[in-house]
Design a protein around this motif. Structure first.
Motif, short mmCIF file in Angstrom:
data_model
loop_
_atom_site.label_atom_id
_atom_site.label_comp_id
_atom_site.label_asym_id
_atom_site.label_seq_id
_atom_site.Cartn_x
_atom_site.Cartn_y
_atom_site.Cartn_z
N SER A 257 0.83 -1.21 0.00
CA SER A 257 0.00 0.00 0.00
C SER A 257 0.86 1.25 0.00
O SER A 257 0.54 2.24 -0.67
CB SER A 257 -0.92 0.01 1.22
OG SER A 257 -1.69 -1.16 1.26
N LEU A 258 1.96 1.21 0.76
CA LEU A 258 2.86 2.37 0.81
C LEU A 258 3.47 2.61 -0.58
O LEU A 258 3.52 3.73 -1.07
CB LEU A 258 3.97 2.16 1.85
CG LEU A 258 3.52 2.22 3.31
CD1 LEU A 258 4.64 1.79 4.25
CD2 LEU A 258 3.03 3.62 3.68
N GLY A 260 2.16 1.68 -3.39
CA GLY A 260 1.08 2.13 -4.26
C GLY A 260 0.82 3.61 -4.11
O GLY A 260 0.56 4.31 -5.10
N ALA A 261 0.90 4.10 -2.88
CA ALA A 261 0.67 5.53 -2.65
C ALA A 261 1.84 6.35 -3.16
O ALA A 261 1.66 7.41 -3.77
CB ALA A 261 0.45 5.78 -1.16
N ALA A 262 3.06 5.85 -2.94
CA ALA A 262 4.24 6.61 -3.34
C ALA A 262 4.36 6.68 -4.86
O ALA A 262 4.70 7.73 -5.42
CB ALA A 262 5.49 5.96 -2.75
N LEU A 266 -2.09 3.20 -6.69
CA LEU A 266 -3.26 2.96 -5.84
C LEU A 266 -3.75 4.29 -5.30
O LEU A 266 -2.97 5.22 -5.14
CB LEU A 266 -2.91 2.05 -4.65
CG LEU A 266 -2.45 0.63 -4.94
CD1 LEU A 266 -2.10 -0.07 -3.65
CD2 LEU A 266 -3.53 -0.16 -5.66
N GLY A 267 -5.02 4.39 -4.99
CA GLY A 267 -5.50 5.63 -4.41
C GLY A 267 -6.97 5.56 -4.04
O GLY A 267 -7.65 4.64 -4.37
N TRP B 176 2.83 10.65 1.52
CA TRP B 176 2.41 9.37 0.92
C TRP B 176 2.38 8.25 1.96
O TRP B 176 1.70 7.25 1.77
CB TRP B 176 3.27 8.98 -0.28
CG TRP B 176 4.76 8.88 -0.05
CD1 TRP B 176 5.68 9.84 -0.31
CD2 TRP B 176 5.48 7.76 0.48
NE1 TRP B 176 6.93 9.40 0.02
CE2 TRP B 176 6.84 8.13 0.51
CE3 TRP B 176 5.11 6.48 0.92
CZ2 TRP B 176 7.85 7.27 0.98
CZ3 TRP B 176 6.12 5.63 1.38
CH2 TRP B 176 7.46 6.03 1.41
N VAL B 177 3.08 8.43 3.08
CA VAL B 177 3.02 7.40 4.13
C VAL B 177 1.63 7.33 4.73
O VAL B 177 1.05 6.25 4.86
CB VAL B 177 4.08 7.68 5.23
CG1 VAL B 177 3.88 6.72 6.39
CG2 VAL B 177 5.47 7.53 4.66
N SER B 179 -1.19 8.40 3.34
CA SER B 179 -2.18 7.90 2.38
C SER B 179 -1.95 6.41 2.11
O SER B 179 -2.91 5.66 1.90
CB SER B 179 -2.19 8.72 1.09
OG SER B 179 -0.88 8.80 0.56
N GLY B 180 -0.70 5.97 2.18
CA GLY B 180 -0.42 4.54 2.02
C GLY B 180 -1.04 3.72 3.14
O GLY B 180 -1.64 2.67 2.91
N LEU B 181 -0.93 4.23 4.37
CA LEU B 181 -1.52 3.52 5.51
C LEU B 181 -3.04 3.48 5.38
O LEU B 181 -3.69 2.50 5.76
CB LEU B 181 -1.12 4.18 6.82
CG LEU B 181 0.34 4.00 7.23
CD1 LEU B 181 0.62 4.76 8.52
CD2 LEU B 181 0.69 2.53 7.39
N ILE B 183 -4.69 3.40 2.56
CA ILE B 183 -4.98 2.35 1.55
C ILE B 183 -4.87 0.97 2.20
O ILE B 183 -5.73 0.11 2.02
CB ILE B 183 -4.01 2.46 0.36
CG1 ILE B 183 -4.27 3.76 -0.41
CG2 ILE B 183 -4.14 1.25 -0.56
CD1 ILE B 183 -3.21 4.10 -1.42
N ALA B 184 -3.82 0.79 3.02
CA ALA B 184 -3.64 -0.49 3.71
C ALA B 184 -4.85 -0.79 4.58
O ALA B 184 -5.31 -1.94 4.66
CB ALA B 184 -2.37 -0.47 4.55
N LEU B 187 -7.45 -2.31 2.57
CA LEU B 187 -7.08 -3.59 1.93
C LEU B 187 -6.91 -4.74 2.93
O LEU B 187 -7.13 -5.90 2.59
CB LEU B 187 -5.77 -3.36 1.15
CG LEU B 187 -5.23 -4.48 0.27
CD1 LEU B 187 -6.30 -5.02 -0.66
CD2 LEU B 187 -4.04 -3.98 -0.53
#
Lengths: 267, 258
Positions: A257-258, A260-262, A266-267, B176-177, B179-181, B183-184, B187
């Motif tokens: 996920s990290l 994907g965001a970086a 993904l979003g 982005w960390v 927003s990544g978390l 997304i996680a 999921l």
């Protein structure tokens, strides 16, 4: 030892309530045995009365290795009490053989129904409703477990004491069928959950000349609904089948996920 | 937000009671939604509690702790996730990540408690052999004390330092960390789904998976009506299985008679 029964329903209920110590007595050497001692202490005292030597021997026997799904373990422990009620210390070896011999099969039944099927079905309903801000599902889950876990935990002592272990063999067939039928219900619910609770979106778009085609809005939200969640489920399912540990999969998902965001896929 | 002293005390106590209940009366041992909701209400935001709890609940489906095995402590993860989300005011994904990390740490503490309980078990047997029956019964209560603390202590630390620590970290990490978390967080429930499928009679009854999927994804039917349809199908399967079982037994009985 006389043949008349010394324990009343009230004694058995009391043992059942004391058995609520359950896994709180768990240790690596004797597993649930400390809780068995705690649960049976008063019932055994009544069986042996003033015969302190016999009571002590019986407690030592209760302190030997035991582990079974607590809500159904009372069937075995209650049956054991009935044997000691009949034959006193002479029954001790038979009681331990019974407990160790049948704890596997009774736990198979108990784990499948009480620790997997019910939490699966009612837990998923609780989570689905909880996502929408409704706590009713969690309360229904609690009410169901109150009956199927706590009430059974107390009541099973009386069943074991009165009907003995034949109960297990009588129930085994029916419970196998029940467990399989619950699987059908579970699969229907899981099928419904995958597209609604697994959230995976992509902002990617395919641009051909002037026309931009958004994968998410024009494909995954309209035609192949739930496609990405299904792909994710299949991948994790394969990993689990390959005995990859849950903790590794959790970490893997966070890293994915990290990334994907970086990188923006993904979003 | 700032956590008041009474909130720290009450939530730590809930973590303690949760653990004893999980191992003792075993009614809410898998009910992460309920505990997260209660903790949310205490912090004045029941909705966040429900949502964080639901995400953790979905992850946990099918991952049962059987025969003393150690799995992540999901209700603790849900409670910690709720506290962190509400206290920091960050996205739920941040709270979830911290909650899951603490829940995994809980597994290590669980091992410690199980080892310590070995002393309790030996002490209990020694009292029994010495004829000190009241002490024998009383020493058993060390078990719930050890187990209760394995959840109460991490919770207390999170309540006292968690919010500030998380916010301090988030000021230095790139966006982005977070927003990544987040997304996680969306999921992670996939783990529960996959774990369930590996338990269930998938090969035999895969068609019911498709029925549930189509009703939900394409028709937008809610979970309760879908559960009812599944329940009806389950009842028919049960009737069929038990009737064939009876027929088989009758047949075997007949053969033995000959």
């Amino acid at each position: 030892m006389s043949n008349e029964k010394k324990l009343t329903e009230a004694d058995l209920r009391r043992a059942g309530i004391r058995w609520c110590m359950s896994v709180n007595g768990y240790n690596y050497e004797t597993q649930l045995a400390p809780s068995v001692v705690f649960a049976e202490a008063e019932a055994l005292k009544k069986i042996y009365g003033d015969d302190d030597e016999a009571y002590r021997k019986s407690l030592e026997n209760a302190a030997r290795y035991f582990n079974a799904t607590p809500p159904v373990a009372g069937i075995l422990l209650g049956a054991g009490l009935a044997m000691e009620d009949q034959n006193g210390n002479d029954a001790l070896e038979a009681v331990q053989d019974l407990k160790v011999g049948l704890m596997g099969s009774i736990s198979g039944i108990g784990d499948a129904l009480i620790w997997i099927m019910i939490p699966t079905i009612f837990g998923s309903i609780a989570a689905y409703m909880g996502q929408e801000g409704n706590p009713a599902g969690a309360l229904i889950f609690m009410a169901t477990m109150f009956v199927c876990s706590l009430c059974l935990k107390v009541k099973s002592w009386s069943w074991g004491y009165n009907f003995g272990t034949q109960l297990i063999t009588t129930l085994a067939d029916k419970i196998a069928a029940l467990s399989e039928a619950m699987g059908v219900l579970g699969l229907t619910v899981v099928g419904a959950l995958i597209p609604s609770v697994v959230k995976l979106h992509t902002p990617l778009a395919i641009t051909v000349g002037e026309v931009s085609f958004s994968l998410q809005e024009q494909l995954f939200d309209k035609i192949l609904v739930g496609f990405l969640p299904v792909v994710a489920t299949v991948i994790v399912y394969r990993l689990l089948k390959k005995k990859v540990s849950t903790n590794m999969i959790i970490l893997g998902i966070i890293v994915f996920s990290l990334l994907g965001a970086a990188l923006g896929f993904l979003g | 937000m700032q956590v008041a002293i009474w909130q720290v005390i009450v939530i730590t106590l809930i973590a303690f009671i949760y653990r004893i209940e999980r191992y003792g009366t075993q009614v809410n041992n898998y009910n992460a939604v309920l505990y997260a909701w209660i903790v949310g209400l205490i912090l004045g935001d029941g909705l966040t509690g429900l949502q964080v709890g639901s995400a953790v609940q979905l992850m946990s489906l099918g991952v049962a702790a059987i025969a003393g095995s150690s799995v992540p402590d999901y209700p603790l993860a849900a409670m910690v996730g709720t506290v962190v989300t509400i206290v920091t005011g960050q996205d739920q994904g941040v709270g979830l990540a911290v909650g899951i990390a603490v829940g995994m740490l809980g597994v290590q503490l669980d091992v410690v408690a199980k080892v310590l309980n070995g002393f309790m078990a030996r002490k209990q047997l020694a009292y029994a052999q010495a004829g000190e029956y009241d002490k024998m019964k009383r020493v058993t209560f060390l078990g719930p004390l050890f187990y209760g603390l394995t959840d109460a202590l991490p919770m207390l630390i999170v309540l006292l330092f968690g919010g500030d620590a998380v916010n301090a970290i988030l000021t230095v990490v790139p966006s982005w960390v977070t927003s990544g978390l987040s997304i996680a967080g969306g999921l992670l429930p996939v783990i529960g789904m996959a774990a369930l499928l590996s338990y269930m009679p998938l090969k035999q009854y895969a068609s019911y998976l498709v029925v549930g999927f189509a009703l939900s994804a394409y028709f937008g039917v809610g979970i309760l009506p879908i559960a009812m349809i599944g329940g009806a199908a389950a009842y028919e399967v049960y009737k069929h299985l038990t009737s064939t079982a009876v027929a088989n037994t009758a047949l075997e009985g007949g053969l033995e008679d000959e």
